[in-house]
Design a protein around this motif. Structure first.
Motif, short mmCIF file in Angstrom:
data_model
loop_
_atom_site.label_atom_id
_atom_site.label_comp_id
_atom_site.label_asym_id
_atom_site.label_seq_id
_atom_site.Cartn_x
_atom_site.Cartn_y
_atom_site.Cartn_z
N GLY A 38 0.76 -1.24 0.00
CA GLY A 38 0.00 0.00 0.00
C GLY A 38 0.79 1.28 0.00
N SER A 40 3.14 1.86 -2.32
CA SER A 40 3.73 1.81 -3.67
C SER A 40 5.03 1.00 -3.70
N THR A 93 -2.56 -3.94 1.34
CA THR A 93 -2.69 -2.52 1.68
C THR A 93 -1.71 -2.09 2.76
N ILE A 101 4.99 6.67 -7.04
CA ILE A 101 4.01 6.41 -8.09
C ILE A 101 4.69 6.76 -9.42
N GLU A 141 -6.03 6.31 -9.16
CA GLU A 141 -6.89 6.93 -8.15
C GLU A 141 -6.36 6.68 -6.74
N LYS A 142 -5.79 5.52 -6.53
CA LYS A 142 -5.19 5.20 -5.23
C LYS A 142 -4.22 4.06 -5.41
N ILE A 143 -3.37 3.86 -4.42
CA ILE A 143 -2.42 2.75 -4.46
C ILE A 143 -2.93 1.62 -3.57
N TYR A 145 -0.96 0.07 -7.15
CA TYR A 145 -1.24 0.28 -8.56
C TYR A 145 -1.79 -1.02 -9.16
N ASN A 149 -7.81 0.16 -9.33
CA ASN A 149 -7.53 1.44 -8.67
C ASN A 149 -7.19 2.54 -9.67
N THR A 150 -7.47 2.30 -10.94
CA THR A 150 -7.21 3.28 -11.99
C THR A 150 -8.48 3.50 -12.83
N ASN A 364 -5.68 12.49 -12.64
CA ASN A 364 -4.76 13.55 -12.22
C ASN A 364 -4.30 14.31 -13.46
#
Length: 402
Positions: A38, A40, A93, A101, A141-143, A145, A149-150, A364
């Motif tokens: 979690g 990265s 996580t 990232i 959007e979050k890790i 990856y 989550n994208t 982003n």
């Protein structure tokens, strides 16, 4: 029998690192697992013959995937658990250490070759990418990856892509989250300023035709919208400057290739290296007289040039008459680059004549990075797409990296 828990930090998620570790472990006859965590970072468990583990660690440190960067490796001895094979596990996580990232990577030669090959299933597919290239930061959007989550989660893999995604022998597509194809991936479309879709066979070819005729087209890329138009037409450029309320600030250009860029600007070896790097920044270079309209960069002897960093941009430029275009940020004066379709129509409707859009969400926003040379050394003027959110190493320690 020996067992080690290895945690790796750096750019190690979203760059094909887990498939790379999988192949290394299998090659060295080791058992265990690899998974994203979690923060990265990546965790690896290997067990087997000590000499094979030693060879594995050497390859891990010295044979990284093309887009990966290892910053730190932490190794901890463990008791063997008797794993029967080596596998890629579902991401966790837990945060054991902060890692990076990945930024967005310009399209690689292999993907571009497939996009231009009529026999390829990715022929003229504007969103083609692999382990070595494509959007990363702009879709996450979050890790950790992972695809879910994208913004790529909106596009479930078709049977062919799923087969490649699960094939350990597929170097560029095994467990690569951003892959897709014309069957299952994002779609591109052309609209007028009211948002009405134009029913055309090939929206990109039609957008290029419109640009050739003197229209301004807002183009949605990976980090936001550009305003694209001819760089050799004074009337078009006067219109763009008037509507964008930008009387003198220079416009960036995008050239199809290095050969085209060399017709516009003086390109030396250092500039070639930057222009063709995975970051694909705008590079400010001495302008060749008469190559473009004076309205591109009024009263300046330099011009900012970049190369296409997606298949969409390459395909668009390929069908234009000059093979280079003004490609300036799509935004209102003083505001960040626009990333959403509705916002683009609302804010650029009086600037652009047409909009070349797609249905992949930009999570982003990322404007184009800008680099110039000072005393022969590259100096960053704007650090964004292709570089952000990489860390900047400071010469001293601080309490928090944030």
């Amino acid at each position: 029998m020996q067992a080690l828990r290895v945690r790796v930090a750096g750019i190690v998620q979203g760059v094909g690192f887990r498939p790379h570790v999988y192949r290394l472990a299998v090659r060295h006859g080791l058992k265990g697992y690899v998974l994203n965590l979690g923060g990265s970072e990546v965790e690896i468990w290997v067990e087997g013959d000590p000499k094979q583990i030693e060879d594995f660690l050497y390859d891990l440190k010295n044979k990284t995937p093309r887009s990966a960067e290892i910053e730190e490796i932490h190794i901890q001895a463990e008791a063997p658990k008797g794993y029967k094979d080596f596998s890629i596990l579902k991401s966790g996580t837990t945060i054991t250490k902060l890692s990076m990232i990945p930024p967005d990577f310009g399209i690689c030669e292999e993907c571009l070759r497939e996009v231009l090959d009529p026999s390829s299933r990715w022929y003229r597919y504007p969103f083609h990418s692999c382990a070595w290239c494509g959007p990363r930061f702009t879709v996450i959007e979050k890790i950790p990856y992972d695809r879910e989550n994208t913004s790529m989660r909106d596009f479930p893999l078709c049977e062919e892509c799923q087969k490649e995604y699960t094939d350990p022998n597929n170097l560029r597509r095994f467990h690569i989250q951003g892959i897709s194809c014309p069957k299952c991936g994002p779609k591109v479309f052309l609209v007028d300023p009211t948002g009405k879709r134009l029913e055309v066979e090939d929206p990109i070819r039609e957008a290029a035709r419109l640009i050739n005729e003197g229209y301004i087209v807002a183009v949605k890329g990976i980090g936001g919208f550009h305003l694209a138009c001819l760089a050799t037409d004074d009337i078009v450029l006067e219109k763009l400057r008037r509507h964008k309320k930008r009387p003198t600030k220079p416009f960036a250009l995008m050239a199809l290739s290095l050969e085209v860029a060399e017709k516009i600007a003086e390109v030396d070896d250092s500039a070639r290296e930057l222009l063709t790097s995975p970051a694909r920044p705008i590079v400010i270079l001495p302008r060749k007289p008469g190559a473009v309209s004076e309205l591109v960069a009024p009263n300046l002897k330099t011009v900012g040039v970049m190369l296409p960093y997606t298949a969409l941009h390459y395909l668009l430029l390929m069908d234009t008459r000059d093979k280079f275009l003004v490609m300036t940020s799509g935004n209102e004066s003083g505001e960040p680059i626009i990333k959403d379709n509705d916002e683009a129509l609302r804010k650029l409707g009086k600037v652009a004549d047409y909009f070349l859009m797609h249905n992949r969400r930009i999570v982003n926003r990322a404007d184009d990075s800008v680099v110039r040379f000072t005393d022969g050394e590259p100096v960053m003027i704007r650090r964004s797409r292709g570089y952000a959110p990489r860390w900047i190493t400071l010469p001293r320690s601080i309490k928090s990296p944030a």
